[in-house]
Design a protein around this motif. Structure first.
Motif, PDB file in Angstrom:
ATOM      1  N   GLN A   1       4.124  41.652  33.206  1.00 30.00           N
ATOM      2  CA  GLN A   1       3.298  42.309  31.918  1.00 30.00           C
ATOM      3  C   GLN A   1       1.872  42.271  31.384  1.00 30.00           C
ATOM      4  OE1 GLN A   1       6.123  39.426  29.328  1.00 30.00           O
ATOM      5  NE2 GLN A   1       7.153  41.386  28.806  1.00 30.00           N
ATOM      6  N   PRO A   2       1.376  43.234  32.760  1.00 35.22           N
ATOM      7  CA  PRO A   2      -0.291  43.598  31.618  1.00 35.22           C
ATOM      8  C   PRO A   2      -0.531  44.338  31.081  1.00 35.22           C
ATOM      9  CG  PRO A   2       0.518  44.892  34.034  1.00 35.22           C
ATOM     10  CD  PRO A   2       1.570  44.026  33.693  1.00 35.22           C
ATOM     11  N   ARG A   3      -1.568  44.358  30.740  1.00 34.53           N
ATOM     12  CA  ARG A   3      -2.044  45.305  28.764  1.00 34.53           C
ATOM     13  C   ARG A   3      -2.102  46.554  29.722  1.00 34.53           C
ATOM     14  NH1 ARG A   3      -7.442  42.765  26.374  1.00 34.53           N
ATOM     15  NH2 ARG A   3      -7.639  44.610  25.556  1.00 34.53           N
ATOM     16  N   LYS A   4      -2.248  47.732  29.279  1.00 33.54           N
ATOM     17  CA  LYS A   4      -2.786  48.479  29.801  1.00 33.54           C
ATOM     18  C   LYS A   4      -3.963  48.941  30.714  1.00 33.54           C
ATOM     19  CE  LYS A   4      -2.932  53.655  29.133  1.00 33.54           C
ATOM     20  NZ  LYS A   4      -4.105  54.420  29.860  1.00 33.54           N
ATOM     21  N   PHE A   5      -4.869  48.156  29.730  1.00 34.64           N
ATOM     22  CA  PHE A   5      -5.929  48.034  30.786  1.00 34.64           C
ATOM     23  C   PHE A   5      -6.060  47.307  31.746  1.00 34.64           C
ATOM     24  CE2 PHE A   5      -7.527  47.882  25.901  1.00 34.64           C
ATOM     25  CZ  PHE A   5      -8.552  49.708  26.168  1.00 34.64           C
TER      26      PHE A   5
ATOM     27  N   PRO B   1       7.643  56.472  26.419  1.00 32.66           N
ATOM     28  CA  PRO B   1       7.643  56.412  24.857  1.00 32.66           C
ATOM     29  C   PRO B   1       6.274  56.629  23.954  1.00 32.66           C
ATOM     30  CG  PRO B   1       9.124  55.153  25.390  1.00 32.66           C
ATOM     31  CD  PRO B   1       8.468  55.582  26.027  1.00 32.66           C
ATOM     32  N   ALA B   2       5.783  57.477  22.614  1.00 34.51           N
ATOM     33  CA  ALA B   2       4.012  57.201  22.230  1.00 34.51           C
ATOM     34  C   ALA B   2       4.000  55.338  22.138  1.00 34.51           C
ATOM     35  CB  ALA B   2       4.107  58.126  21.487  1.00 34.51           C
ATOM     36  N   GLY B   3       3.223  55.185  22.050  1.00 33.76           N
ATOM     37  CA  GLY B   3       2.210  53.919  22.181  1.00 33.76           C
ATOM     38  C   GLY B   3       3.756  52.762  22.416  1.00 33.76           C
ATOM     39  N   GLU B   4       3.905  53.264  23.690  1.00 38.04           N
ATOM     40  CA  GLU B   4       4.261  51.930  24.511  1.00 38.04           C
ATOM     41  C   GLU B   4       3.170  51.590  25.807  1.00 38.04           C
ATOM     42  OE1 GLU B   4       7.857  49.563  26.537  1.00 38.04           O
ATOM     43  OE2 GLU B   4       7.215  50.420  23.972  1.00 38.04           O
ATOM     44  N   ASN B   5       3.185  50.443  26.362  1.00 40.07           N
ATOM     45  CA  ASN B   5       2.655  49.929  27.714  1.00 40.07           C
ATOM     46  C   ASN B   5       3.347  50.019  28.675  1.00 40.07           C
ATOM     47  OD1 ASN B   5       1.010  48.713  29.064  1.00 40.07           O
ATOM     48  ND2 ASN B   5       1.039  46.808  28.365  1.00 40.07           N
ATOM     49  N   ILE B   6       2.358  51.244  28.841  1.00 45.82           N
ATOM     50  CA  ILE B   6       3.667  51.386  30.443  1.00 45.82           C
ATOM     51  C   ILE B   6       3.792  50.290  31.340  1.00 45.82           C
ATOM     52  CG2 ILE B   6       1.316  52.360  31.680  1.00 45.82           C
ATOM     53  CD1 ILE B   6       2.770  53.810  33.274  1.00 45.82           C
ATOM     54  N   ALA B   7       2.955  49.445  31.475  1.00 39.11           N
ATOM     55  CA  ALA B   7       3.851  48.264  32.691  1.00 39.11           C
ATOM     56  C   ALA B   7       5.019  47.583  31.426  1.00 39.11           C
ATOM     57  CB  ALA B   7       2.868  46.880  32.160  1.00 39.11           C
ATOM     58  N   ASP B   8       5.263  47.807  30.585  1.00 35.05           N
ATOM     59  CA  ASP B   8       6.651  46.888  29.696  1.00 35.05           C
ATOM     60  C   ASP B   8       7.458  47.929  30.349  1.00 35.05           C
ATOM     61  OD1 ASP B   8       5.242  44.692  29.443  1.00 35.05           O
ATOM     62  OD2 ASP B   8       4.991  45.639  27.002  1.00 35.05           O
ATOM     63  N   TRP B   9       7.610  49.917  30.118  1.00 37.22           N
ATOM     64  CA  TRP B   9       8.071  50.491  30.040  1.00 37.22           C
ATOM     65  C   TRP B   9       8.575  50.349  31.808  1.00 37.22           C
ATOM     66  CZ3 TRP B   9       6.858  55.587  32.467  1.00 37.22           C
ATOM     67  CH2 TRP B   9       8.466  56.531  32.838  1.00 37.22           C
TER      68      TRP B   9
END
Length: 655
Positions: free
Chosen positions: A105-109, A147-155
């Motif tokens: 679960q890393p943040r997008k950056f 989904p819009a605004g979703e973190n790609i890692a969580d997705w």
């Protein structure tokens, strides 16, 4: 610096190690913290993110080409996690280090810092492996929409777990009519890609349009059937969701295998393993003696850093032994036991008869007072020795388990295990030896011994020697969560049962050789109690019944109060008066402690090897064993057998 001294090649100059340490700290953003303590549970130090970077820096001191990290951002806030991963990215771009990290679960950056991604599902099965900037397109082709605004890692994690369903699927009857086109709208065939044979080859898009719908339709059919069966049987909604997620995961696994197998050879080459080559030569690390010196220097530095805690521990031992001595209340070994003694009437004829048996009938009546003093003196030192041995065992155990994880990490990095263990032995012996000798000074001052005070100091040191030996062995054999409790219980129970005061008597030890050996090894105060008691009463003149003069007339030479009390029975000169102390059991005590430490030396090399990133010892011996390993193992068992024989002989010797 310390890590570099161990991990860099032998002969690396101190200045070069310092320059490398400064460079690593600069790369990790730790230069301003160079003089700060890392900190632990008792003192505040670096932040969580800084500690993570320190751990990375320790490994970077070995100048690795590849760095493997297991969850480097776990337990960190998002800002600290970004700093850690940014530092790793700098190592990649500036140093050319390959960094392989397991991350959740890393943040997008943070996610965007990676170049390549391996996405795994349940059981470690492959869901995706490729470039970071292609992963979203890959799953869009499988009809997953971010989904819009979703973190790609969580997705991605939701997709790999099967919790997210595709948005739609193309019916099987319609997918053949889908136009095969590339992203720029131009037709793509094998001739255009340079193959030269003019036949159309499957492209990424053609594979997607032909494989995905069928897989999705198949998975949907199976899911509908399973859900219908589950709903009809129990109507359990959670079971329905688990089955659906499982089927979606299977679809992802099947598609990746199909996608990978149908890749063009030019693209599949990226996934092929490199051509096998020889491993680089192992770094010649510092010698055993050099590592021993470095370990001792570190322990001395840690002692100075924790000097306040060490002072408190020393005060605790000294205070405890002093209080026990004061509470016993019998500070004179002789006079209190003559007060109130009855007068013994010996007939005149018996006194001049010269018959030994006549004297023997009055022997205990004559010397009962001193005998009572001997028994009570033995009990006194039993309590004093018990308190000292328990406290010493606890503190020595903490010295080993306090650095347990640190030791395992360093052992896995190639540090010499034997140098570490020998340094711990030397350190604990010196530290606790000083503590127990200081405690002995106050005991001597309170009890006013007639014998040489050196024997008191000597035997306090030896009771520490045996207690600490057990404290170094037990943590290697029992779980760390219960090691303090087990060590305390073991020392207390064995000290009570095997000292000759409670349970077994000292005379029992002399009458049973097997029991004598068992007691010598397990009772930390076994020799301590008897040796000090004998030393005190061996100093008394003959009229107390313990010693005899050389010109004694009409008195049985083997009849004395030591024989009555069952002490010193193996010493043929036990009745010779001497105030220098009784040293009969010095060598047995030394050899018992040495044998226990040698067993611990074997245990530290064979136990918990998985935590040291090593194969089990017996597996290594059976499958990977070299001639040197077999010889070293044989030497260990021969030395251990020799120590056991020498120890048993010294315990049972009678002359």
């Amino acid at each position: 610096m310390f890590s570099g001294k161990f991990r860099l090649p032998r002969g690396t100059k101190q200045l070069d190690i310092k320059d490398l340490a400064d460079e690593v700290m600069a790369d990790l953003g730790l230069s301003r913290k160079a003089s700060s303590l890392v900190g632990d549970v008792t003192r505040r130090g670096l932040s969580g993110g800084e500690k993570k970077r320190v751990n990375i820096g320790l490994e970077m001191m070995a100048q690795p080409s590849i760095l493997f990290l297991d969850e480097p951002t776990s337990g960190l806030d998002s800002s600290s996690a970004l700093l850690v991963m940014s530092s790793l990215k700098e190592l990649v771009t500036r140093k050319g280090v390959t960094v392989c990290a397991v991350i959740h679960q890393p943040r997008k950056f943070i996610f965007d810092l990676f170049d390549s991604l391996v996405l795994l599902g349940d059981g470690g099965r492959m869901v995706y492996h490729g470039a970071i900037d292609e992963v979203e397109e890959y799953f869009k082709d499988l009809f997953y929409e971010l989904p819009a605004g979703e973190n790609i890692a969580d997705w991605l994690i939701d997709i790999s777990s099967g919790r997210v369903a595709p948005e739609k699927y193309v019916p099987r009857d319609d997918y053949k009519s889908c136009e095969l086109s590339t992203g720029d709208g131009n037709k793509e065939n094998n001739g255009e890609n340079g193959s030269g044979n003019g036949t159309e080859q499957p492209t990424r898009t053609s594979i997607l349009t032909s494989v995905v719908p069928s897989l999705l339709q198949n998975a949907t059919t199976r899911a509908t059937s399973a859900l219908t069966t589950t709903r009809g049987a129990s109507g359990n909604k959670e079971a329905e969701e688990r089955n659906a997620a499982k089927l979606r995961r299977e679809m992802l696994y099947e598609y990746w295998n199909t996608y990978f197998n149908d890749l063009l050879p030019s693209k599949k080459m990226r996934y092929e393993p490199p051509i096998p080559s020889e491993l680089p030569r192992a770094v010649i690390k510092p010698s055993f003696l050099r590592q021993l010196v470095l370990q001792c220097q570190r322990l001395a530095f840690l002692f100075w850093r924790n000097r306040v805690i060490k002072l408190i521990e020393s005060t605790l031992i000294i205070t405890a032994t002093t209080l026990v001595t004061l509470l016993l209340g019998r500070l004179d070994p002789i006079l209190p036991y003559f007060q109130g003694s009855r007068v013994v009437n010996i007939p005149f004829d018996a006194m001049i008869s010269g018959q030994n048996q006549v004297w023997e009938s009055f022997f205990f009546d004559l010397f009962g007072g001193p005998y009572k003093g001997l028994v009570n003196t033995r009990n006194d030192y039993q309590f004093i020795g018990m308190v000292a041995s328990i406290l010493l065992a606890i503190m020595a155990t903490r010295s080993l388990i306090g650095h347990r994880l640190e030791f395992y990490r360093e052992a896995g990095s190639g540090y010499n295990v034997n140098a570490y263990f020998l340094a711990i032995n030397l350190y604990t012996t010196v530290e606790h030896g000083i503590q127990v000798v200081l405690a002995a000074v106050l005991v001597v001052w309170l009890r006013h011994p007639m014998e040489s005070t050196n024997i008191i100091y000597f035997w306090f040191f030896l009771v520490m020697w045996i207690s600490v030996s057990w404290a170094l062995l037990i943590p290697l054999l029992v779980p760390p969560q219960s090691v303090i409790m087990i060590t305390t219980l073991f020392t207390a129970v064995c000290g009570v049962m095997f000292a000759g005061v409670f349970g077994f008597s000292i005379e029992d030890f002399y009458n049973n050789d097997v029991l004598a050996i068992i007691v010598a090894f397990f009772g930390s105060t076994r020799f301590f109690v008897e040796s000090i008691a004998v030393s005190i009463y061996k100093c008394l003149p003959p009229q107390y019944g313990f010693t005899q003069s050389e010109n004694a007339v009409d008195f049985p030479p083997d009849k004395n109060m030591f024989e009555v009390s069952g002490m010193g029975l193996n010493d043929p000169e036990i009745s010779v008066q001497s105030c220098e102390g009784w040293f009969w059991y010095v060598w047995p005590a030394v050899l018992v402690g040495l044998t226990l430490r040698f067993i611990a030396f074997g245990a530290i090399n064979t136990c918990h090897r998985s935590m040291q990133a090593k194969k089990p010892f017996w597996h290594k011996l059976r499958h990977d064993g070299s001639a040197r390993l077999y010889i070293e193992t044989l030497i260990f068992w021969l030395v251990l057998a020799g120590l056991m024989v020498a120890t048993c002989w010294s315990i049972l010797r009678k002359n």
